[in-house]
Design a protein around this motif. Structure first.
Motif, PDB file in Angstrom:
ATOM      1  N   PRO A  36       7.858 -32.682 -14.806  1.00 21.31           N
ATOM      2  CA  PRO A  36       6.416 -32.797 -14.734  1.00 21.31           C
ATOM      3  C   PRO A  36       5.734 -31.561 -14.207  1.00 21.31           C
ATOM      4  CG  PRO A  36       7.502 -34.202 -13.126  1.00 21.31           C
ATOM      5  CD  PRO A  36       8.574 -33.508 -13.889  1.00 21.31           C
ATOM      6  N   ARG A  37       4.502 -31.389 -14.607  1.00 17.29           N
ATOM      7  CA  ARG A  37       3.724 -30.223 -14.201  1.00 17.29           C
ATOM      8  C   ARG A  37       3.067 -30.465 -12.851  1.00 17.29           C
ATOM      9  NH1 ARG A  37       1.458 -26.080 -16.963  1.00 17.29           N
ATOM     10  NH2 ARG A  37       1.896 -27.052 -18.962  1.00 17.29           N
ATOM     11  N   THR A  38       3.096 -29.424 -12.019  1.00 18.99           N
ATOM     12  CA  THR A  38       2.300 -29.465 -10.801  1.00 18.99           C
ATOM     13  C   THR A  38       1.100 -28.571 -11.002  1.00 18.99           C
ATOM     14  OG1 THR A  38       3.637 -27.685  -9.907  1.00 18.99           O
ATOM     15  CG2 THR A  38       4.227 -29.920  -9.254  1.00 18.99           C
ATOM     16  N   PRO A  39      -0.056 -28.940 -10.504  1.00 13.32           N
ATOM     17  CA  PRO A  39      -1.257 -28.135 -10.737  1.00 13.32           C
ATOM     18  C   PRO A  39      -1.093 -26.744 -10.178  1.00 13.32           C
ATOM     19  CG  PRO A  39      -1.786 -30.280  -9.772  1.00 13.32           C
ATOM     20  CD  PRO A  39      -0.309 -30.118  -9.690  1.00 13.32           C
ATOM     21  N   ALA A  40      -1.593 -25.772 -10.901  1.00 13.24           N
ATOM     22  CA  ALA A  40      -1.526 -24.387 -10.428  1.00 13.24           C
ATOM     23  C   ALA A  40      -2.334 -24.261  -9.148  1.00 13.24           C
ATOM     24  CB  ALA A  40      -2.093 -23.448 -11.485  1.00 13.24           C
ATOM     25  N   ALA A  41      -1.765 -23.546  -8.199  1.00 15.73           N
ATOM     26  CA  ALA A  41      -2.466 -23.376  -6.936  1.00 15.73           C
ATOM     27  C   ALA A  41      -3.717 -22.543  -7.148  1.00 15.73           C
ATOM     28  CB  ALA A  41      -1.554 -22.676  -5.922  1.00 15.73           C
ATOM     29  N   PRO A  42      -4.845 -22.965  -6.633  1.00 15.19           N
ATOM     30  CA  PRO A  42      -6.076 -22.193  -6.824  1.00 15.19           C
ATOM     31  C   PRO A  42      -5.993 -20.890  -6.073  1.00 15.19           C
ATOM     32  CG  PRO A  42      -6.412 -23.939  -5.240  1.00 15.19           C
ATOM     33  CD  PRO A  42      -5.035 -24.143  -5.799  1.00 15.19           C
ATOM     34  N   HIS A  43      -6.697 -19.897  -6.579  1.00 14.80           N
ATOM     35  CA  HIS A  43      -6.758 -18.636  -5.853  1.00 14.80           C
ATOM     36  C   HIS A  43      -7.401 -18.868  -4.497  1.00 14.80           C
ATOM     37  CE1 HIS A  43      -5.382 -16.008  -8.982  1.00 14.80           C
ATOM     38  NE2 HIS A  43      -6.239 -16.506  -9.830  1.00 14.80           N
ATOM     39  N   ALA A  44      -6.847 -18.201  -3.494  1.00 19.35           N
ATOM     40  CA  ALA A  44      -7.451 -18.326  -2.165  1.00 19.35           C
ATOM     41  C   ALA A  44      -8.882 -17.815  -2.223  1.00 19.35           C
ATOM     42  CB  ALA A  44      -6.644 -17.518  -1.143  1.00 19.35           C
ATOM     43  N   THR A  45      -9.763 -18.553  -1.583  1.00 20.67           N
ATOM     44  CA  THR A  45     -11.167 -18.125  -1.574  1.00 20.67           C
ATOM     45  C   THR A  45     -11.296 -16.838  -0.788  1.00 20.67           C
ATOM     46  OG1 THR A  45     -11.883 -20.407  -1.646  1.00 20.67           O
ATOM     47  CG2 THR A  45     -13.515 -18.780  -0.932  1.00 20.67           C
ATOM     48  N   ARG A  46     -11.844 -15.854  -1.412  1.00 26.37           N
ATOM     49  CA  ARG A  46     -11.928 -14.545  -0.767  1.00 26.37           C
ATOM     50  C   ARG A  46     -13.059 -14.525   0.244  1.00 26.37           C
ATOM     51  NH1 ARG A  46     -13.973  -9.118  -2.887  1.00 26.37           N
ATOM     52  NH2 ARG A  46     -13.025  -7.643  -1.479  1.00 26.37           N
ATOM     53  N   GLN A  47     -12.694 -14.190   1.474  1.00 27.76           N
ATOM     54  CA  GLN A  47     -13.693 -14.108   2.530  1.00 27.76           C
ATOM     55  C   GLN A  47     -13.845 -12.644   2.912  1.00 27.76           C
ATOM     56  OE1 GLN A  47     -13.024 -16.825   5.757  1.00 27.76           O
ATOM     57  NE2 GLN A  47     -11.741 -18.104   4.470  1.00 27.76           N
ATOM     58  N   ARG A  48     -14.899 -12.082   2.458  1.00 25.40           N
ATOM     59  CA  ARG A  48     -15.093 -10.658   2.706  1.00 25.40           C
ATOM     60  C   ARG A  48     -16.214 -10.456   3.690  1.00 25.40           C
ATOM     61  NH1 ARG A  48     -16.838  -8.107  -2.275  1.00 25.40           N
ATOM     62  NH2 ARG A  48     -16.786  -6.274  -0.956  1.00 25.40           N
ATOM     63  N   LEU A  49     -16.075  -9.397   4.444  1.00 26.79           N
ATOM     64  CA  LEU A  49     -17.108  -9.058   5.415  1.00 26.79           C
ATOM     65  C   LEU A  49     -17.488  -7.605   5.223  1.00 26.79           C
ATOM     66  CD1 LEU A  49     -18.733  -9.899   7.906  1.00 26.79           C
ATOM     67  CD2 LEU A  49     -16.909  -8.909   9.286  1.00 26.79           C
ATOM     68  N   ARG A 239      -6.482  -1.965  -3.772  1.00 25.61           N
ATOM     69  CA  ARG A 239      -7.649  -2.781  -3.452  1.00 25.61           C
ATOM     70  C   ARG A 239      -7.389  -4.236  -3.814  1.00 25.61           C
ATOM     71  NH1 ARG A 239      -8.291   0.728  -0.709  1.00 25.61           N
ATOM     72  NH2 ARG A 239      -9.840   2.397  -0.754  1.00 25.61           N
ATOM     73  N   LEU A 240      -7.975  -5.132  -3.046  1.00 25.13           N
ATOM     74  CA  LEU A 240      -7.843  -6.550  -3.348  1.00 25.13           C
ATOM     75  C   LEU A 240      -8.323  -6.841  -4.771  1.00 25.13           C
ATOM     76  CD1 LEU A 240      -9.294  -8.174  -0.100  1.00 25.13           C
ATOM     77  CD2 LEU A 240      -6.895  -7.901  -0.694  1.00 25.13           C
ATOM     78  N   ARG A 241      -7.621  -7.721  -5.442  1.00 23.48           N
ATOM     79  CA  ARG A 241      -8.086  -8.165  -6.746  1.00 23.48           C
ATOM     80  C   ARG A 241      -9.348  -9.006  -6.551  1.00 23.48           C
ATOM     81  NH1 ARG A 241      -4.474  -7.445 -10.687  1.00 23.48           N
ATOM     82  NH2 ARG A 241      -5.477  -9.022 -11.970  1.00 23.48           N
ATOM     83  N   ARG A 242     -10.188  -9.026  -7.532  1.00 22.00           N
ATOM     84  CA  ARG A 242     -11.428  -9.781  -7.416  1.00 22.00           C
ATOM     85  C   ARG A 242     -11.126 -11.268  -7.225  1.00 22.00           C
ATOM     86  NH1 ARG A 242     -15.771  -6.807  -8.157  1.00 22.00           N
ATOM     87  NH2 ARG A 242     -15.633  -4.847  -9.337  1.00 22.00           N
ATOM     88  N   ASP A 243     -11.895 -11.880  -6.304  1.00 25.07           N
ATOM     89  CA  ASP A 243     -11.735 -13.301  -5.998  1.00 25.07           C
ATOM     90  C   ASP A 243     -10.309 -13.625  -5.564  1.00 25.07           C
ATOM     91  OD1 ASP A 243     -14.425 -13.818  -6.791  1.00 25.07           O
ATOM     92  OD2 ASP A 243     -13.756 -13.820  -8.885  1.00 25.07           O
ATOM     93  N   ARG A 249      -1.291  -9.613  -8.682  1.00 23.09           N
ATOM     94  CA  ARG A 249      -1.695 -10.679  -9.602  1.00 23.09           C
ATOM     95  C   ARG A 249      -0.995 -11.982  -9.239  1.00 23.09           C
ATOM     96  NH1 ARG A 249      -3.734 -10.519 -14.741  1.00 23.09           N
ATOM     97  NH2 ARG A 249      -3.358  -8.265 -14.858  1.00 23.09           N
ATOM     98  N   ASP A 250       0.252 -11.891  -8.771  1.00 24.64           N
ATOM     99  CA  ASP A 250       1.053 -13.068  -8.450  1.00 24.64           C
ATOM    100  C   ASP A 250       1.667 -12.859  -7.069  1.00 24.64           C
ATOM    101  OD1 ASP A 250       2.472 -15.386  -8.547  1.00 24.64           O
ATOM    102  OD2 ASP A 250       3.854 -14.775 -10.117  1.00 24.64           O
ATOM    103  N   PRO A 251       0.904 -13.056  -5.985  1.00 26.35           N
ATOM    104  CA  PRO A 251       1.357 -12.702  -4.638  1.00 26.35           C
ATOM    105  C   PRO A 251       2.712 -13.272  -4.229  1.00 26.35           C
ATOM    106  CG  PRO A 251      -0.957 -13.282  -4.618  1.00 26.35           C
ATOM    107  CD  PRO A 251      -0.444 -13.627  -5.989  1.00 26.35           C
ATOM    108  N   PRO A 252       3.006 -14.573  -4.486  1.00 25.97           N
ATOM    109  CA  PRO A 252       4.297 -15.088  -4.023  1.00 25.97           C
ATOM    110  C   PRO A 252       5.497 -14.368  -4.619  1.00 25.97           C
ATOM    111  CG  PRO A 252       2.818 -16.892  -4.582  1.00 25.97           C
ATOM    112  CD  PRO A 252       2.193 -15.623  -5.097  1.00 25.97           C
ATOM    113  N   ASN A 253       5.316 -13.766  -5.813  1.00 22.61           N
ATOM    114  CA  ASN A 253       6.433 -13.099  -6.475  1.00 22.61           C
ATOM    115  C   ASN A 253       6.295 -11.588  -6.449  1.00 22.61           C
ATOM    116  OD1 ASN A 253       7.824 -15.457  -7.209  1.00 22.61           O
ATOM    117  ND2 ASN A 253       6.406 -15.791  -8.895  1.00 22.61           N
TER     118      ASN A 253
END
Length: 526
Positions: A36-49, A239-243, A249-253
């Motif tokens: 079965p498929r597990t939902p793709a993890a959403p991109h972490a919400t970017r908190q920029r200052l 530089r951080l990728r947008r959003d 592109r694939d941080p865990p890997n």
């Protein structure tokens, strides 16, 4: 005097599959099955200052500078910057908590900062330690160890001895040594203890780098000119990728960039359902048939893990009486095997997966990069073929071996200081239903006891129970999986300790330097 500028900060950390045989022929020991498929993890919400201090501001209250840093950034990096900001002009050193911030200006002066993809507590991997030490021995880089406070012991004892002490390590190009020494001098004047490392000092910085809670670097033109595999230097200028809270592109890997970007990154064994709950999510094809996802239960509260050269000692507190000073020696095992399982557990947590295999861009299945070409990895491949060696008559597509519970407790002798464990596991046989959802047709239940090294058959369940022949050697299958069950016990323990952030400093460097290389894991296993 001008204050060093403190730019915007975003320290948010970034961000599968199990093993399983097929009948007749075993690609890498791991078949492709319907899961079965597990939902793709959403991109972490970017908190920029956005930096609220102009680059050439000549005067500003330090409190205003710190007000610009988010609440979640109030940590050791901020404390160090607060100590440095009033003493080092921005023209000499710019303080940038997140060196990967997208809106950083030109590199007019060296910058000191940390990285979005190296969150606090993300200790270096064995490969990172090796790369750092290689560059250090080549005279390309140096290091600066900084402790948040001092103690009346040696620097190394201070560094490893107090878990509450914040440990920061700054990597820098050898051409930036004067800047690093400036940071060390000012930090020392502000109540820190700082120890610089250069090749000609005749000292080894590897142990400090391997146990650093915070990893920073000095960003400069000289540092960016380096051609090195040192992670901190490779991240400079990225530089951080947008959003996203990552430059990848694939941080865990990020440590295995050959992995497919079009396949699911995670697989959790819980999505297989169980005897009473069937999978309810969309099916997909996922490789693998061994899924280890349990976190160990312990009979006391662990507070420190120590490696003494060939085995582990776990210190803790009695959860019932609150008694301190409990010390348990963990069972002896091959250090290379333990290193392989430690790496597998760490990768599992980082990718949020129960996987023991990887999938490349051509959808070819291979053993997890944490296990590749190790003795433990070969044992996983062999174990994966066993289910169909014993039950080749079932009309099913795939087998999956999963852990169902791991419990660590003191050996039966009252005075014993040895810790033992029990591993519950199941061997499941799957096929797809009319809706293309993977269904468990038959499951065999077992329990492994580390003290005796034996496996007990506990029963079975599933629609095909009636098809289980009396002549089937279910005990023989369990005995053949004893080594896998032992591995599962260690993986569950390492996962529990990392999830609970139990300190592992003493002996960590020596453990991470263990050569785990062993028997080659073939791409195909007959």
């Amino acid at each position: 005097m001008m204050f060093a500028r403190i730019s915007g900060f975003d320290p948010s950390p970034p961000g599968g599959v199990g093993c399983g045989g097929r009948r007749k022929y075993f690609p890498v020991g791991f078949g492709l099955g319907v899961l079965p498929r597990t939902p793709a993890a959403p991109h972490a919400t970017r908190q920029r200052l956005t930096s609220c201090i102009a680059h050439n501001l000549s005067f500003c209250f330090l409190g205003l500078l710190l007000f610009c840093i988010p609440v979640y950034a109030q940590d050791a990096v901020e404390d160090l910057f607060q100590a440095l900001a009033g003493e080092i002009p921005a023209a000499e050193l710019e303080l940038v908590p997140n060196l990967n911030e997208r809106d950083l200006g030109s590199l007019d002066a060296p910058r000191l900062g940390s990285f979005a993809d190296l969150p606090p507590g993300g200790y270096p991997t064995s490969a990172e330690i090796e790369a750092w030490e290689a560059a250090f021995r080549a005279g390309e880089i140096g290091g600066l160890a900084v402790i948040s406070d001092t103690a009346n012991v040696s620097f190394l004892e201070s560094w490893l001895g107090d878990f509450e002490r914040k440990r920061l390590f700054v990597s820098f190009a050898d051409d930036d040594v004067e800047t690093a020494l400036l940071v060390a001098r000012i930090a020392g004047q502000q109540g820190y203890e700082a120890l610089p490392f250069r090749l000609d000092d005749g000292s080894s910085a590897g142990e400090f780098y391997a146990t650093a809670q915070y990893r920073l670097a000095i960003d400069s033109r000289a540092a960016r000119r380096l051609r090195t595999d040192v992670t901190e230097m490779e991240l400079l200028g990225e530089r951080l990728r947008r959003d996203s809270a990552s430059v990848f592109r694939d941080p865990p890997n990020r440590d295995d960039r050959s992995l497919s970007r079009n396949e699911p990154r995670i697989f959790r064994k819980i999505t297989l359902g169980d005897e009473f709950n069937q999978p309810t999510i969309e099916e997909i094809v996922v490789p693998g048939g061994i899924a280890l996802g349990e976190s160990a239960e312990l009979d006391f509260v662990p507070v420190e893990l120590v490696f003494d050269g060939d085995s582990f000692i776990l210190h803790g507190i009695d959860s019932a009486s609150g008694t301190n000073g409990i010390s348990r020696r963990l069972p002896g095992d091959d250090p290379a095997t333990l290193k392989s399982l430690f790496d597998l557990s760490s990768r599992s947590i980082r990718t949020r997966s129960d996987a023991v295999v990887d999938l490349d861009i051509d959808r070819r299945v291979s053993i997890s990069s944490a296990l590749r070409d190790t003795g433990a990895g070969y044992a996983f491949l062999f174990a994966d073929t066993l289910p169909f060696e014993h039950l080749d008559y079932l009309p099913v597509t795939k087998s999956v071996i999963i852990d169902t519970g791991v419990s660590w407790s003191r050996s039966g002798v009252e005075s014993s200081l040895l810790q033992e464990f029990e591993t519950g596991f199941e061997v499941r046989f799957l096929s797809a239903d009319s809706m293309r959802i993977a269904q468990t047709r038959l499951a065999l239940e077992y329990e492994y006891d580390s003290a005796s090294g034996t496996v007990r058959y506990d029963g079975n369940w599933g629609r095909y129970v009636s098809r289980l022949r009396e002549s089937t050697d279910v005990d023989g299958l369990g005995a053949g999986l004893a080594e896998l069950a032992r591995y599962a016990g260690w993986v569950a323990l390492f996962r529990r300790l990392e999830q609970d952030a139990v300190p592992f400093l003493k002996g960590r460097y020596q453990f991470m330097k263990i050569d785990k290389a062993g028997r080659e894991t073939p791409r195909r296993f007959r």
